[in-house]
Scaffold this motif. Sequence first.
Motif, PDB file in Angstrom:
ATOM      1  N   TRP A  20       2.741  -3.146  -1.370  1.00 27.59           N
ATOM      2  CA  TRP A  20       2.319  -3.400   0.009  1.00 27.59           C
ATOM      3  C   TRP A  20       2.450  -2.188   0.917  1.00 27.59           C
ATOM      4  CZ3 TRP A  20       6.230  -2.479   3.412  1.00 27.59           C
ATOM      5  CH2 TRP A  20       7.546  -2.572   2.939  1.00 27.59           C
ATOM      6  N   PHE A  23      -0.615   0.037   1.868  1.00 27.91           N
ATOM      7  CA  PHE A  23      -1.567  -0.684   2.715  1.00 27.91           C
ATOM      8  C   PHE A  23      -1.086  -0.761   4.165  1.00 27.91           C
ATOM      9  CE2 PHE A  23      -2.538  -2.224  -1.562  1.00 27.91           C
ATOM     10  CZ  PHE A  23      -3.920  -2.101  -1.579  1.00 27.91           C
ATOM     11  N   VAL A  24       0.229  -0.881   4.349  1.00 25.49           N
ATOM     12  CA  VAL A  24       0.774  -0.882   5.707  1.00 25.49           C
ATOM     13  C   VAL A  24       0.555   0.473   6.361  1.00 25.49           C
ATOM     14  CG1 VAL A  24       2.897  -1.028   7.064  1.00 25.49           C
ATOM     15  CG2 VAL A  24       2.489  -2.664   5.225  1.00 25.49           C
ATOM     16  N   LEU A  26      -1.567   3.040   5.554  1.00 23.06           N
ATOM     17  CA  LEU A  26      -2.977   3.325   5.783  1.00 23.06           C
ATOM     18  C   LEU A  26      -3.585   2.334   6.769  1.00 23.06           C
ATOM     19  CD1 LEU A  26      -4.359   4.238   2.239  1.00 23.06           C
ATOM     20  CD2 LEU A  26      -3.836   5.778   4.124  1.00 23.06           C
ATOM     21  N   GLY A  27      -3.096   1.102   6.723  1.00 21.46           N
ATOM     22  CA  GLY A  27      -3.650   0.081   7.607  1.00 21.46           C
ATOM     23  C   GLY A  27      -3.422   0.389   9.076  1.00 21.46           C
ATOM     24  N   VAL A  28      -2.222   0.865   9.417  1.00 22.23           N
ATOM     25  CA  VAL A  28      -1.935   1.218  10.810  1.00 22.23           C
ATOM     26  C   VAL A  28      -2.801   2.402  11.236  1.00 22.23           C
ATOM     27  CG1 VAL A  28      -0.177   2.109  12.390  1.00 22.23           C
ATOM     28  CG2 VAL A  28       0.406   0.302  10.762  1.00 22.23           C
ATOM     29  N   LEU A  30      -5.705   3.252   9.942  1.00 16.13           N
ATOM     30  CA  LEU A  30      -7.079   2.764  10.033  1.00 16.13           C
ATOM     31  C   LEU A  30      -7.283   1.978  11.325  1.00 16.13           C
ATOM     32  CD1 LEU A  30      -9.888   2.236   8.811  1.00 16.13           C
ATOM     33  CD2 LEU A  30      -8.898   0.282   7.588  1.00 16.13           C
ATOM     34  N   PHE A  31      -6.291   1.168  11.676  1.00 17.00           N
ATOM     35  CA  PHE A  31      -6.404   0.380  12.913  1.00 17.00           C
ATOM     36  C   PHE A  31      -6.564   1.302  14.124  1.00 17.00           C
ATOM     37  CE2 PHE A  31      -4.275  -1.200  16.716  1.00 17.00           C
ATOM     38  CZ  PHE A  31      -5.042  -2.326  16.988  1.00 17.00           C
ATOM     39  N   THR A 104      -4.492   9.578   3.494  1.00 13.79           N
ATOM     40  CA  THR A 104      -3.280   9.427   4.295  1.00 13.79           C
ATOM     41  C   THR A 104      -3.291  10.397   5.464  1.00 13.79           C
ATOM     42  OG1 THR A 104      -2.078   8.809   2.286  1.00 13.79           O
ATOM     43  CG2 THR A 104      -0.766   9.405   4.196  1.00 13.79           C
ATOM     44  N   THR A 111      -2.559   8.117  13.742  1.00 15.27           N
ATOM     45  CA  THR A 111      -1.200   7.591  13.887  1.00 15.27           C
ATOM     46  C   THR A 111      -0.307   8.596  14.587  1.00 15.27           C
ATOM     47  OG1 THR A 111      -1.472   6.328  11.829  1.00 15.27           O
ATOM     48  CG2 THR A 111       0.762   6.612  12.651  1.00 15.27           C
TER      49      THR A 111
END
Length: 557
Positions: A20, A23-24, A26-28, A30-31, A104, A111
């Motif tokens: 997980w 994904f956390v 990269l997800g932040v 990406l967001f 990343t 980020t």
Amino acid sequence: MDAFNNLLLTLDSFLGSSAWFPFVLLGVGLFFTIYLGFPQIRYFRRAWQVLGQGREKQDQKGDTSHFEALSTALSGTVGTGNIGGVGLAIFLGGPAALFWMWMTAFFGMATKMVEVTLSHQYRETAEDGTIAGGPMYVMEKRLNMRWLAVLFAIATVLSSFGTGNLPQVNNIAISVESSFGIEPMITGAVLAVLLGLVIVGGIKRIAKVTSTLVPSMAVLYLIGAFAVIIPNYANIIPSFVAVFSDAFTGSAAVGGFLGATFAYAFNRGVNRGLFSNEAGQGSAPIAHASARGHEPVSEGLVSLLEPFIDTIIICTLTGLVILSSNVWTEKHQTSFQAADLALIEGRYDDSLEADRQALFGWLNIGNQTEVSSFSGDLTVVDGRVLDTQDVTIIHARSVAEDVLFEQNGTPYNGTVTVADGQLTDSSIQLSGQSLIHSAALTTVAFGYGLLGGAGQVIVSFSLVLFAFSTAIAWSYYGDRAITFLLGAKWVMPYRMVYCGAFFLASFTDTTIVWNFAAVTIVLMTLPNLFATFLLRKEVKSLVANYNKTPGESDKTS
């Protein structure tokens, strides 16, 4: 040490190496990339403009200039992650890992802009008159989450050792020993003294040193890298093809490299990318909080350049050196480290496809294979295991060859007891031919170019500068965290412990050092990502206000 290493591996399996975490992270990124309208592209040019505007007004709040803050933050990120970290990522995940390091970095640019903007907004003046800032101040002052701020600050202190201290000097010592034959303990002692002389002066001396070191070491490293890439130009395009073609499939077995699944390459690439550029970790905001100026977004724009310089430029060059020279697929003479060593039952030959598949499953998938650890006694004569013994020695995820058992520097004779794949007698040392990784891999690769052995000298010298500057920067991150937790009076004791650990880590097992780093990084990153996400609307508002009068904001920042 084995028990401690196993504990670190267990913790890492739930944190950085879990399915997980990438994904956390990269997800932040990406967001925020989508939420702020791709700031890493929209503001890329303006970020360079802000950086190059000249001197800030000296009467503005802060201890450093934009450039000095960027240099300090870059010195914290441009370190063994760019040399040893890339070597470790490719060793573990193959060319595909480099692709995920790029991803990343790209999403991490957004980020980093966000976390730096917030830390600059909520910085304060410490009791000793210096500027103190970072995610812990954001968490306490803006979110009223003292508990989260304390957790982050403690993680920062731990990570100052795990990220900025232990792996840096460890890789320096290995590289210097490989190139010059100098004992790691001597290297550690000399550098620990030099480190103490720099960090005792605080952020202003640190900023002056790093703003000189960073440009110089980057130029030197570029020269060494192109000296390898140019003569191996025919392998550049195939290297890029392998990076992209393996990105979503995993890397196939090549030479001594036994392959890696997509999940493994993805995880290792993201994990090493974080170690390299630290986007989302919350470290760089501590340095940028010290920059003079009143406009937080301007400092955020400057910071988004860090992942670009650190990973997309420098790490790519390192990756091309390793991939184009093909050194990552070759076995080299090396001393075996216990954490990288395993003895398995049966005879395996990595030139046979069936054996490669079995070992691939054991290394990358786990128990879904017939391979099992060896337990029992081995008879060793003149340092060699008798041919009648049904055992294969694995070192650095490869089948070891021409293995020599030694005790006190002489070939061993007698019986060696093995329990669950590990030697029970730690006084017995092994050496032989196997894959290599981390700084050792990059150092050898730099010798495959126009400069020959001089290329290894360049990478060793570059590594000293890169890693030493990283240790300098991270000492500042740690002392700001100590200031937050205990007050300024505890900064000097912290610095003394920091220098002592720097010495001790020079002759500690490399794999244990990297595993400790992997755990401490995530302990910082998770609370920082949580806090930045909670303040997403505020960041968007700050950016919107900045966009209304960008010229005026830049001139006075």
